[in-house]
Design a protein around this motif. Structure first.
Motif, PDB file in Angstrom:
ATOM      1  N   LEU A 257       0.843  -1.195   0.000  1.00  0.00           N
ATOM      2  CA  LEU A 257       0.000   0.000   0.000  1.00  0.00           C
ATOM      3  C   LEU A 257       0.877   1.244   0.000  1.00  0.00           C
ATOM      4  O   LEU A 257       1.839   1.335   0.761  1.00  0.00           O
ATOM      5  N   PHE A 258       0.547   2.218  -0.869  1.00  0.00           N
ATOM      6  CA  PHE A 258       1.235   3.504  -0.928  1.00  0.00           C
ATOM      7  C   PHE A 258       0.229   4.586  -0.554  1.00  0.00           C
ATOM      8  O   PHE A 258      -0.856   4.665  -1.154  1.00  0.00           O
ATOM      9  N   SER A 259       0.561   5.405   0.427  1.00  0.00           N
ATOM     10  CA  SER A 259      -0.375   6.442   0.869  1.00  0.00           C
ATOM     11  C   SER A 259       0.378   7.731   1.154  1.00  0.00           C
ATOM     12  O   SER A 259       1.496   7.723   1.667  1.00  0.00           O
ATOM     13  N   GLY A 260      -0.247   8.842   0.786  1.00  0.00           N
ATOM     14  CA  GLY A 260       0.284  10.176   1.045  1.00  0.00           C
ATOM     15  C   GLY A 260      -0.848  11.116   1.384  1.00  0.00           C
ATOM     16  O   GLY A 260      -2.006  10.709   1.524  1.00  0.00           O
ATOM     17  N   ARG A 261      -0.524  12.400   1.511  1.00  0.00           N
ATOM     18  CA  ARG A 261      -1.567  13.357   1.867  1.00  0.00           C
ATOM     19  C   ARG A 261      -2.575  13.548   0.736  1.00  0.00           C
ATOM     20  O   ARG A 261      -3.721  13.924   0.982  1.00  0.00           O
ATOM     21  N   MET A 262      -2.154  13.270  -0.508  1.00  0.00           N
ATOM     22  CA  MET A 262      -3.042  13.517  -1.643  1.00  0.00           C
ATOM     23  C   MET A 262      -3.189  12.293  -2.538  1.00  0.00           C
ATOM     24  O   MET A 262      -3.668  12.414  -3.671  1.00  0.00           O
ATOM     25  N   MET A 263      -2.788  11.120  -2.076  1.00  0.00           N
ATOM     26  CA  MET A 263      -2.919   9.935  -2.926  1.00  0.00           C
ATOM     27  C   MET A 263      -3.061   8.691  -2.075  1.00  0.00           C
ATOM     28  O   MET A 263      -2.707   8.675  -0.895  1.00  0.00           O
ATOM     29  N   LEU A 283       5.610  10.087   1.744  1.00  0.00           N
ATOM     30  CA  LEU A 283       4.976   8.868   1.250  1.00  0.00           C
ATOM     31  C   LEU A 283       5.195   7.761   2.271  1.00  0.00           C
ATOM     32  O   LEU A 283       6.285   7.624   2.835  1.00  0.00           O
ATOM     33  N   ILE A 284       4.148   6.981   2.513  1.00  0.00           N
ATOM     34  CA  ILE A 284       4.230   5.825   3.404  1.00  0.00           C
ATOM     35  C   ILE A 284       4.001   4.562   2.568  1.00  0.00           C
ATOM     36  O   ILE A 284       3.072   4.512   1.759  1.00  0.00           O
ATOM     37  N   VAL A 285       4.860   3.575   2.756  1.00  0.00           N
ATOM     38  CA  VAL A 285       4.745   2.294   2.062  1.00  0.00           C
ATOM     39  C   VAL A 285       4.509   1.216   3.122  1.00  0.00           C
ATOM     40  O   VAL A 285       5.341   1.031   4.020  1.00  0.00           O
ATOM     41  N   LYS A 286       3.391   0.522   3.002  1.00  0.00           N
ATOM     42  CA  LYS A 286       3.064  -0.553   3.942  1.00  0.00           C
ATOM     43  C   LYS A 286       2.932  -1.857   3.182  1.00  0.00           C
ATOM     44  O   LYS A 286       2.173  -1.963   2.215  1.00  0.00           O
ATOM     45  N   GLN A 287       3.662  -2.848   3.612  1.00  0.00           N
ATOM     46  CA  GLN A 287       3.672  -4.155   2.963  1.00  0.00           C
ATOM     47  C   GLN A 287       3.072  -5.187   3.893  1.00  0.00           C
ATOM     48  O   GLN A 287       3.408  -5.233   5.077  1.00  0.00           O
ATOM     49  N   ARG A 288       2.164  -6.004   3.370  1.00  0.00           N
ATOM     50  CA  ARG A 288       1.561  -7.082   4.160  1.00  0.00           C
ATOM     51  C   ARG A 288       1.839  -8.407   3.466  1.00  0.00           C
ATOM     52  O   ARG A 288       1.438  -8.613   2.322  1.00  0.00           O
ATOM     53  N   VAL A 289       2.572  -9.272   4.158  1.00  0.00           N
ATOM     54  CA  VAL A 289       2.913 -10.579   3.605  1.00  0.00           C
ATOM     55  C   VAL A 289       2.431 -11.659   4.556  1.00  0.00           C
ATOM     56  O   VAL A 289       2.307 -11.461   5.760  1.00  0.00           O
ATOM     57  N   LEU A 290       2.163 -12.841   3.995  1.00  0.00           N
ATOM     58  CA  LEU A 290       1.704 -13.976   4.780  1.00  0.00           C
ATOM     59  C   LEU A 290       2.786 -15.041   4.887  1.00  0.00           C
ATOM     60  O   LEU A 290       2.884 -15.739   5.896  1.00  0.00           O
ATOM     61  N   LEU A 291       3.590 -15.182   3.849  1.00  0.00           N
ATOM     62  CA  LEU A 291       4.612 -16.217   3.822  1.00  0.00           C
ATOM     63  C   LEU A 291       5.986 -15.598   4.065  1.00  0.00           C
ATOM     64  O   LEU A 291       6.305 -14.568   3.469  1.00  0.00           O
ATOM     65  N   PRO A 292       6.787 -16.184   4.921  1.00  0.00           N
ATOM     66  CA  PRO A 292       8.110 -15.624   5.216  1.00  0.00           C
ATOM     67  C   PRO A 292       8.962 -15.505   3.958  1.00  0.00           C
ATOM     68  O   PRO A 292       8.957 -16.380   3.097  1.00  0.00           O
TER      69      PRO A 292
END
Length: 406
Positions: A257-263, A283-292
């Motif tokens: 997920l990429f998130s900012g003040r305007m996107m 910009l904030i980058v959030k990664q969600r994984v299930l498998l190592p």
């Protein structure tokens, strides 16, 4: 009064000079959201009373600094969301030890539909990966391990640890200085030739804030299922991100997920072909994984913003501490805009704001145009402070905004 002589009736001319122009606010319209935080639009016009009649004027004739907000926060009722899950998959192996996975969804019980996962981010979530056993393998010999057993003993970074020199050589054609390449460090060796294991999290980029003009962030092999990093640059700049590699399992629900003040942008498939623009300086980058072991490797660059997204009196703070003074102009200068201060810290940290001195006028003389607004960007909740209230405020996330009105 009959015994008393009655005076003659007369009228006296009063001051007929028009009243000064003022802002007129009509009642707010409907809330933009049926539940949770939304926005209501109110009509703001500049008017003047002339001989008892209200005359509509141009907005420039009214005090700009006193203009009320046209969009005001509103909450009809709190939303009710919950996590729901798919069925567990079959065991990953036909014999021996393996894993099972399931996909999570954010669920609205009222509409019986799946919604964006951000609505459930403040609710606890059950596990989505668990171990399983399919029984002993017939051909398994003493002292050996089955394929399924290897899945249980492999550490998240096994097979992904790369020496810094190898990573620099791999990306030597990119316009990035070698010091900005965040490769997973190679395990150290002692003088006797044996390996010295790194402490847990020594090579993890999760929860960090990157302030360089350019760099490469390796988010593979991290030890947590959710990994968040932030990128920050001065005002006047914007950030572009390209994905160099991706090993995300899209069918299992892994996502970045990429998130900012305007996107706001999320995805999994065809990431190496994507180019993400923050449109602002953070910009904030959030990664969600299930498998190592799964994850992405991204490259970011900064450049001068193509569009102006800030006021000249706005300020940007990245922490870990700082001082905010307002007004920033001389006392005899009229402030025509609302000045803001943006605060961004590392995702693993939180923000505390302590008011050391405030003078917004006497309590009896203050208006609703004269206040300080503090916004928690993670929840979009706002707090308003008037008068000489020396407040102490804490955030729930790593981003905050302050607005100084009048």
């Amino acid at each position: 009064c009959h015994p008393v002589p009655k005076p003659e009736s007369k009228t006296e001319v009063c001051d007929l000079s028009p009243c000064p122009p003022r802002w007129k606010v009509t009642p707010a319209g409907p809330c933009s959201s049926s539940c949770g935080l939304g926005l209501a639009v109110q009509l703001v016009t500049c008017v003047q009373i002339r001989q008892g009649k209200e005359i509509l004027l141009e907005e420039r004739l009214c005090p700009v600094a006193e203009k009320p907000l046209t969009n005001v926060p509103c909450v009809i009722r709190m939303c009710s969301y919950e996590w729901s899950f798919s069925e567990w998959t079959e065991c990953s192996t036909s014999c021996g030890n393996g894993i099972q996975t399931r996909q999570d969804f954010c669920f609205n019980p009222l509409t019986r539909k799946h919604v964006n996962p951000i609505f459930c981010r403040h609710f606890p979530k059950a596990i989505v990966v668990r171990g399983c056993s399919a029984g002993p393998c017939p051909e398994q010999a003493v002292g050996t391990r089955s394929r399924g057993a290897e899945l249980q003993t492999v550490t998240p970074a096994t097979g992904l640890m790369t020496a810094t020199t190898a990573k620099e050589a791999r990306y030597k054609n990119l316009d990035v200085p070698p010091s900005a390449v965040l490769a997973v460090p190679q395990e150290q060796t002692n003088t006797s030739g044996g390996e010295v294991p790194l402490p847990r999290g020594a090579y993890c980029v999760c929860g960090k804030l990157f302030l360089n003009a350019t760099g490469i962030i390796n988010m593979t092999g991290v030890e947590s299922s959710d990994c968040t990093v932030a990128i920050g640059r001065p005002l006047r700049e914007e950030i572009t991100v390209s994905i160099l590699e991706s090993s995300l399992n899209c069918s299992a629900g892994e996502v970045v997920l990429f998130s900012g003040r305007m996107m706001w942008r999320t995805g999994c498939r065809k990431l190496p072909l994507s180019l993400i623009n923050s449109r602002t300086n953070t910009l904030i980058v959030k990664q969600r994984v299930l498998l190592p072991g799964n994850g992405v490797i991204l490259q970011y660059n900064s450049r001068t913003a193509t569009k102006k997204y800030y006021q000249d009196c706005d300020k940007q703070l990245f922490g870990p501490q700082g001082e905010i003074v307002n007004p920033v102009q001389l006392p005899d200068q009229r402030q025509e805009v609302v000045c803001r201060t943006f605060i961004n810290v590392a995702p693993r940290h939180r923000i505390a704001i302590r008011a050391l001195y405030i003078d917004l006028g006497n309590e009896s003389n203050q208006t609703h145009f004269n206040y300080i607004l503090v916004r928690d960007v993670s929840t979009m909740k706002t707090m308003v402070f008037h008068g000489k209230q020396q407040f102490f405020w804490q955030s729930t996330g790593s981003q905050a905004e302050i607005e100084f009105h009048d």
